[in-house]
Write a protein that holds these residues in place. Structure first.
Motif, PDB file in Angstrom:
ATOM      1  N   THR A   1      -9.220   2.360   0.399  1.00 29.87           N
ATOM      2  CA  THR A   1      -8.691   2.046  -0.931  1.00 29.87           C
ATOM      3  C   THR A   1      -9.357   2.922  -1.983  1.00 29.87           C
ATOM      4  OG1 THR A   1      -8.080  -0.174  -0.271  1.00 29.87           O
ATOM      5  CG2 THR A   1      -8.455   0.164  -2.616  1.00 29.87           C
TER       6      THR A   1
ATOM      7  N   PRO B   1     -11.575  -6.904   6.780  1.00 25.88           N
ATOM      8  CA  PRO B   1     -10.332  -7.681   6.647  1.00 25.88           C
ATOM      9  C   PRO B   1      -9.194  -6.992   7.401  1.00 25.88           C
ATOM     10  CG  PRO B   1     -10.697  -6.375   4.681  1.00 25.88           C
ATOM     11  CD  PRO B   1     -11.859  -6.092   5.595  1.00 25.88           C
TER      12      PRO B   1
ATOM     13  N   TRP C   1      -8.872  -3.044   8.211  1.00 24.92           N
ATOM     14  CA  TRP C   1      -9.288  -2.075   7.204  1.00 24.92           C
ATOM     15  C   TRP C   1     -10.686  -1.584   7.601  1.00 24.92           C
ATOM     16  CZ3 TRP C   1      -6.574  -0.318   2.998  1.00 24.92           C
ATOM     17  CH2 TRP C   1      -5.428  -1.036   2.622  1.00 24.92           C
TER      18      TRP C   1
ATOM     19  N   TYR D   1       0.828  -1.212   0.000  1.00 23.75           N
ATOM     20  CA  TYR D   1       0.000   0.000   0.000  1.00 23.75           C
ATOM     21  C   TYR D   1       0.863   1.262   0.000  1.00 23.75           C
ATOM     22  CZ  TYR D   1      -2.986  -3.863   0.939  1.00 23.75           C
ATOM     23  OH  TYR D   1      -3.600  -5.085   0.821  1.00 23.75           O
TER      24      TYR D   1
ATOM     25  N   THR E   1     -14.320  -3.094  -1.696  1.00 19.39           N
ATOM     26  CA  THR E   1     -13.181  -2.797  -0.834  1.00 19.39           C
ATOM     27  C   THR E   1     -13.615  -1.713   0.148  1.00 19.39           C
ATOM     28  OG1 THR E   1     -10.824  -2.209  -0.768  1.00 19.39           O
ATOM     29  CG2 THR E   1     -12.118  -1.131  -2.460  1.00 19.39           C
ATOM     30  N   SER E   2     -12.636  -1.101   0.819  1.00 20.91           N
ATOM     31  CA  SER E   2     -12.971  -0.061   1.805  1.00 20.91           C
ATOM     32  C   SER E   2     -12.880   1.330   1.182  1.00 20.91           C
ATOM     33  CB  SER E   2     -11.980  -0.132   2.953  1.00 20.91           C
ATOM     34  OG  SER E   2     -10.675   0.099   2.467  1.00 20.91           O
TER      35      SER E   2
ATOM     36  N   ARG F   1     -13.104  -6.560  -9.977  1.00 22.02           N
ATOM     37  CA  ARG F   1     -11.760  -6.638  -9.390  1.00 22.02           C
ATOM     38  C   ARG F   1     -11.826  -7.373  -8.049  1.00 22.02           C
ATOM     39  NH1 ARG F   1      -9.383  -4.069  -4.381  1.00 22.02           N
ATOM     40  NH2 ARG F   1      -7.233  -4.724  -4.613  1.00 22.02           N
TER      41      ARG F   1
ATOM     42  N   GLN G   1      -4.066  -3.579  -5.046  1.00 29.62           N
ATOM     43  CA  GLN G   1      -4.480  -2.170  -4.936  1.00 29.62           C
ATOM     44  C   GLN G   1      -3.592  -1.238  -5.773  1.00 29.62           C
ATOM     45  OE1 GLN G   1      -5.489  -0.313  -1.084  1.00 29.62           O
ATOM     46  NE2 GLN G   1      -4.431   1.520  -1.798  1.00 29.62           N
TER      47      GLN G   1
ATOM     48  N   TYR H   1      -9.583  -9.138  -4.722  1.00 28.23           N
ATOM     49  CA  TYR H   1      -8.264  -9.051  -4.075  1.00 28.23           C
ATOM     50  C   TYR H   1      -7.963 -10.272  -3.211  1.00 28.23           C
ATOM     51  CZ  TYR H   1     -10.635  -7.339   0.198  1.00 28.23           C
ATOM     52  OH  TYR H   1     -11.443  -7.218   1.304  1.00 28.23           O
TER      53      TYR H   1
ATOM     54  N   GLN I   1     -16.107  -3.161   4.335  1.00 29.44           N
ATOM     55  CA  GLN I   1     -16.071  -3.290   2.881  1.00 29.44           C
ATOM     56  C   GLN I   1     -17.431  -2.996   2.237  1.00 29.44           C
ATOM     57  OE1 GLN I   1     -12.753  -4.789   1.490  1.00 29.44           O
ATOM     58  NE2 GLN I   1     -12.474  -3.617   3.373  1.00 29.44           N
TER      59      GLN I   1
ATOM     60  N   LEU J   1      -2.099  -8.911   3.602  1.00 29.50           N
ATOM     61  CA  LEU J   1      -3.496  -9.251   3.820  1.00 29.50           C
ATOM     62  C   LEU J   1      -3.593 -10.782   3.837  1.00 29.50           C
ATOM     63  CD1 LEU J   1      -6.257  -7.521   3.413  1.00 29.50           C
ATOM     64  CD2 LEU J   1      -6.145  -8.447   1.098  1.00 29.50           C
TER      65      LEU J   1
HETATM   66  N1  PCA Z   1      -8.267  -2.550   0.788  1.00 27.09           N
HETATM   67  C1  PCA Z   1      -7.400  -3.557   0.251  1.00 27.09           C
HETATM   68  C2  PCA Z   1      -7.806  -4.813   0.933  1.00 27.09           C
HETATM   69  C3  PCA Z   1      -8.952  -4.486   1.803  1.00 27.09           C
HETATM   70  C4  PCA Z   1      -9.151  -3.048   1.641  1.00 27.09           C
HETATM   71  O1  PCA Z   1     -10.002  -2.371   2.247  1.00 27.09           O
HETATM   72  C5  PCA Z   1      -7.556  -3.705  -1.224  1.00 27.09           C
HETATM   73  O2  PCA Z   1      -8.569  -3.305  -1.793  1.00 27.09           O
HETATM   74  O3  PCA Z   1      -6.662  -4.277  -1.849  1.00 27.09           O
END
Ligand code: PCA
Length: 344
Positions: free
Chosen positions: A228, A249, A162, A52, A224-225, A185, A207, A187, A165, A108
């Motif tokens: 991200t 996660p 995180w 990240y 995702t969150s 997408r 990401q 992950y 989601q 992760l």
């Molecule tokens: N972001 C990371 C994993 C979980 C998250 O919230 C991603 O999207 O890769």
């Protein structure tokens, strides 16, 4: 010279077994660390790869963790953070730490559910829906996860959640039927499974490559969150965020077991103490930042709202299916974790 001699003697007696070789490696690492600090020579430096960007709160937290370790170890251990998958791509970080190419790394764990079902415990949809529940689940799962990682030559130091989601799309989504056929997408294994259940086409993307995948049309929807979402400025490509709060996660900081064994006790204590402070600090930050991310996305023109009833029911249905599948595949250990979590 001294080390060469000692290593030479050890080689003779220990090289016959795998275990012997691992012990020898640990002894040599320990011996070099000892010599370095005893002689007041240069401190040891560990590279820490993460997937990240430097501006992400996980990575800012890692940077504070590194300062803490440098200070508490009396300068014996410096940790250098390598953001954005630059040293190892996200998907390669865990293996790099297992094999000692990197002594420490952040990853992760749920992205490795194919190796051990337990690694996906934090990606089961709607099992936990709050940070407190995430902490409770981790508490009951921790020992079993640590044991599974130990078998892979890894020490689990700490983990940080995180934000919850949610679903990002270009067009409005009223129910899962609207998702059919979209390029999605993923992950980890859980996000791929949701894609399958909804009739979407999953494509695994880290990401660091998300913005480009959206810009080039490789992906058009994802879960995702908001973290991200903001890191990747996804409002340039998608318009809707459905705040489903589907799961929470966690990123785990993992240490190579030989590198760990090679440290003196004081440095290990520094890592453990700084790790538990980082876990608490990172968790508090995730809590505060969750709503800030949603605001930033709205400020940039996205429609941010909870899923409607039909979509919510469909997602919960997928969650039920996936909970059953996970328990069936994770065996006794998995069932024990779920039972302990639900009993609390
Ligand atoms: N972001 C990371 C994993 C979980 C998250 O919230 C991603 O999207 O890769």
């Amino acid at each position: 010279m001294v080390l060469d001699g000692a290593a030479g003697c050890l080689l003779g007696s220990a090289q016959r077994t795998e275990k012997g070789r691992a012990e020898l490696k640990a002894t040599i690492i320990a011996a070099s660390a000892l010599m370095a600090t005893a002689a007041g020579a240069q401190a040891e430096t560990w590279d820490l790869p993460t997937a990240y960007p430097a501006s992400n709160y996980h990575v800012e937290n890692l940077t504070e963790f590194a300062s803490c370790v440098a200070e508490r170890s009396g300068g014996a251990l410096e940790i250098e953070i390598h953001p954005n998958g630059a040293l190892f791509a996200g998907n390669d970080i865990k293996r790099a730490v297992q094999t000692g190419q990197a002594p420490i790394g952040e990853r992760l764990l749920s992205a490795h559910e194919n190796e051990n079902k337990l690694f996906g415990v934090d990606a089961i949809p709607f099992l936990v829906t709050s940070f407190d529940e995430s902490d409770r689940l981790w508490e009951v799962a921790r020992d079993k996860l640590a044991a599974a990682l130990d078998e892979q030559n890894l020490v689990h130091l700490y983990s940080v959640p995180w934000p919850p989601q949610g679903l990002f799309t270009k067009k409005p989504i009223n129910s899962a039927a609207d998702l059919e056929g979209l390029k999605f997408r993923a992950y980890n294994a859980a996000t791929s499974r949701i894609a399958e259940l909804a009739g979407m086409v999953p494509v695994q993307i880290e990401q660091a490559e998300l913005a480009q995948a959206l810009a080039t049309g490789v992906a058009e929807a994802f879960i995702t969150s908001g973290a991200t979402g903001v890191d990747s400025k996804v409002w340039e490509q998608v318009d809707h965020f459905y705040d489903a709060q589907a799961w929470i996660p966690r990123n785990s900081v993992l240490v190579n077991k030989d590198a760990w064994s090679g440290l003196d006790e004081g440095t290990r204590t520094a890592l453990t103490d700084c790790g538990s402070e980082a876990r608490e600090r990172g968790t508090e930050r995730a809590k505060v930042l969750t709503s800030e991310y949603l605001r930033t996305m709205a400020d940039n023109g996205m429609t941010v709202a909870p899923p409607g009833d039909a979509l919510k029911a469909d997602l919960e249905g997928f969650g039920q299916t996936m909970t059953d599948e996970w328990i069936a595949a994770a065996g006794e250990d998995g069932q024990a974790i779920i039972d302990a979590y639900r009993k609390q």
